[in-house]
Design a protein around this motif. Sequence first.
Motif, mmCIF file in Angstrom:
data_model
loop_
_atom_site.group_PDB
_atom_site.id
_atom_site.type_symbol
_atom_site.label_atom_id
_atom_site.label_comp_id
_atom_site.label_asym_id
_atom_site.label_seq_id
_atom_site.Cartn_x
_atom_site.Cartn_y
_atom_site.Cartn_z
ATOM 1 N N LYS A 1 0.938 -1.241 0.275
ATOM 2 C CA LYS A 1 0.338 -0.070 -0.202
ATOM 3 C C LYS A 1 1.206 1.104 -0.522
ATOM 4 O O LYS A 1 0.142 2.453 0.823
ATOM 5 C CB LYS A 1 -0.864 -0.092 1.372
ATOM 6 C CG LYS A 1 -1.917 -1.185 1.243
ATOM 7 C CD LYS A 1 -2.897 -1.199 2.171
ATOM 8 C CE LYS A 1 -4.182 -2.338 2.035
ATOM 9 N NZ LYS A 1 -4.899 -2.534 3.441
ATOM 10 N N GLN A 2 2.002 1.312 -0.550
ATOM 11 C CA GLN A 2 2.618 2.276 -0.738
ATOM 12 C C GLN A 2 3.189 3.268 -2.013
ATOM 13 O O GLN A 2 4.106 3.652 -2.679
ATOM 14 C CB GLN A 2 4.385 1.726 0.114
ATOM 15 C CG GLN A 2 4.247 1.321 1.273
ATOM 16 C CD GLN A 2 5.472 0.793 1.690
ATOM 17 O OE1 GLN A 2 6.337 0.705 1.060
ATOM 18 N NE2 GLN A 2 6.147 0.537 2.809
ATOM 19 N N ALA A 3 2.672 2.498 -2.743
ATOM 20 C CA ALA A 3 1.910 3.235 -4.467
ATOM 21 C C ALA A 3 1.433 4.272 -4.542
ATOM 22 O O ALA A 3 0.320 4.228 -4.337
ATOM 23 C CB ALA A 3 1.892 2.056 -5.370
ATOM 24 N N SER A 4 1.770 4.584 -5.309
ATOM 25 C CA SER A 4 0.709 5.953 -5.820
ATOM 26 C C SER A 4 0.310 5.757 -6.827
ATOM 27 O O SER A 4 -0.211 4.971 -7.538
ATOM 28 C CB SER A 4 1.671 7.377 -6.660
ATOM 29 O OG SER A 4 2.798 6.921 -7.914
ATOM 30 N N THR A 5 -0.795 6.757 -6.984
ATOM 31 C CA THR A 5 -1.986 6.839 -8.280
ATOM 32 C C THR A 5 -0.776 6.321 -9.355
ATOM 33 O O THR A 5 -1.854 6.161 -10.260
ATOM 34 C CB THR A 5 -2.992 7.378 -7.751
ATOM 35 O OG1 THR A 5 -3.432 8.144 -7.132
ATOM 36 C CG2 THR A 5 -3.823 7.465 -9.089
ATOM 37 N N GLU A 6 -0.147 6.763 -9.877
ATOM 38 C CA GLU A 6 0.578 6.789 -11.354
ATOM 39 C C GLU A 6 0.749 5.658 -11.185
ATOM 40 O O GLU A 6 1.167 4.399 -12.574
ATOM 41 C CB GLU A 6 1.088 7.943 -11.431
ATOM 42 C CG GLU A 6 0.851 9.435 -11.841
ATOM 43 C CD GLU A 6 -0.032 10.020 -10.276
ATOM 44 O OE1 GLU A 6 0.827 9.512 -9.225
ATOM 45 O OE2 GLU A 6 -0.593 11.285 -10.298
ATOM 46 N N GLU A 7 1.790 5.264 -10.432
ATOM 47 C CA GLU A 7 2.874 3.663 -10.501
ATOM 48 C C GLU A 7 1.468 2.868 -10.086
ATOM 49 O O GLU A 7 1.429 1.436 -10.907
ATOM 50 C CB GLU A 7 3.025 3.338 -8.807
ATOM 51 C CG GLU A 7 4.231 4.590 -9.163
ATOM 52 C CD GLU A 7 5.144 4.686 -7.157
ATOM 53 O OE1 GLU A 7 6.034 4.477 -7.766
ATOM 54 O OE2 GLU A 7 4.673 4.366 -6.473
#
Length: 341
Positions: free
Chosen positions: A16-22
């Motif tokens: 749960k560390q990914a950004s929206t873009e990722e």
Amino acid sequence: MEKTDYIQLFDKFLLKQASTEEIQVLIQWLKSEGSFQDWAEEEWNAAASEMDTKLQRKLFGQIKEKISQIDRTCLPEKENRPRKLYLWSARVASVILLLLMTGLSVYYYTMSQMIMPDMIVSVEKGQKANVVLPDGSKVWVNSDSRLSYGSRFNQKERVLSLEGEAYFEVTPDKDRPFIVETDELAVRALGTSFNVKSYEEEKDASTVLMTGKVEVTSDYDRLVLNPNERIVFNKQTGHMEKSTVENTGDYINWKYNALTFNGETFENIVHTLERYYNTRIVFESETLKKYRFTGTPGNTSLESILQILSLTSPLSYEVRDSMIILRENVKQKAYYEKALK
């Protein structure tokens, strides 16, 4: 991006560390034709390399089918982005769950099918070996002998196969009987020390008990041995006879490179000498085979033992190249026959 970058991004998403873009990049990779499936298949093949091939293909086929089912349930493009993201997350979670569950299935299947390879101790003529078994029991294996054990040496019983002669000091375990099997006999013990002898070329097989208690079973009989008792099994008649011995240590002197014979026929003595000295001995006279000898020559040369035998019987010998020829001394035979009348 390289495949390793997507895998790192995949790990980041799970934490749960990914950004929206990722997440969008990850979704595009998951949606791309065959990319995710190819990666999953590579991981599967690496993890399940020890698995039965047919079962491996069947289980992985079920995983791919499940992935396809999840693909078909995904909502069309017009659905809102959070809902689609949730569905893709469900897909990832489902695949992970399937891999974990299948991994456990593989593990238990492998464990249930795993067969312990046979461990074989083979001792050449003129040699001896000392072995410590997985349960801590100690075994001394005599020359020209073969001891083996495998999947039957397990949590329920401790079974070994013996061809030749060996002395056992068994680690006590009341829940796991210790069983030594030969072609003719099965010697069963819980915690004890005993000697088993069963060479193919000899007419008898035998067991001598030093401590504890053993049960000796043949196809025809079953007898229990107490300390200082010996069983001799006649291979030709199938008869098993029990007797008391004065000194059980005489039967395991071979452990200390010393020889002891207790009323043994010359035929059996010659088999022992061939194994002990790794030589070939032949009888020119068949009548010599029936003579018997009792004594302890100890740890000495082969020629010294032959001299001792020739002093106590009508035996003469000749060393020819690497072979020893035994023949009957006619003059001495007449003397012995007269003395025995």
